[in-house]
Write a protein that holds these residues in place. Sequence first.
Motif: not given
Length: 52
Positions: A9-12, A19-23, A32-40
């Motif tokens: 829905m956000i992508a639309i 995939k762009n939203i996740s990136n 924001m948090f200087n964290a090298d973690k994923g979108a989850k």
Amino acid sequence: MLNEGGKKMIAILMNLTPKNISNLRARLNKKMFNADKGAKDFNEMIINFTSS
């Protein structure tokens, strides 16, 4: 947590792919948090940030 339906829905609305939203979320996590973690992990960071 942002589920697949929410991502779609956000992508639309933003005229992007899920995939762009996740990136974008992963990059926001880094900025924001200087964290090298994923979108989850971004969800947890936001929840912890707003509850403190």
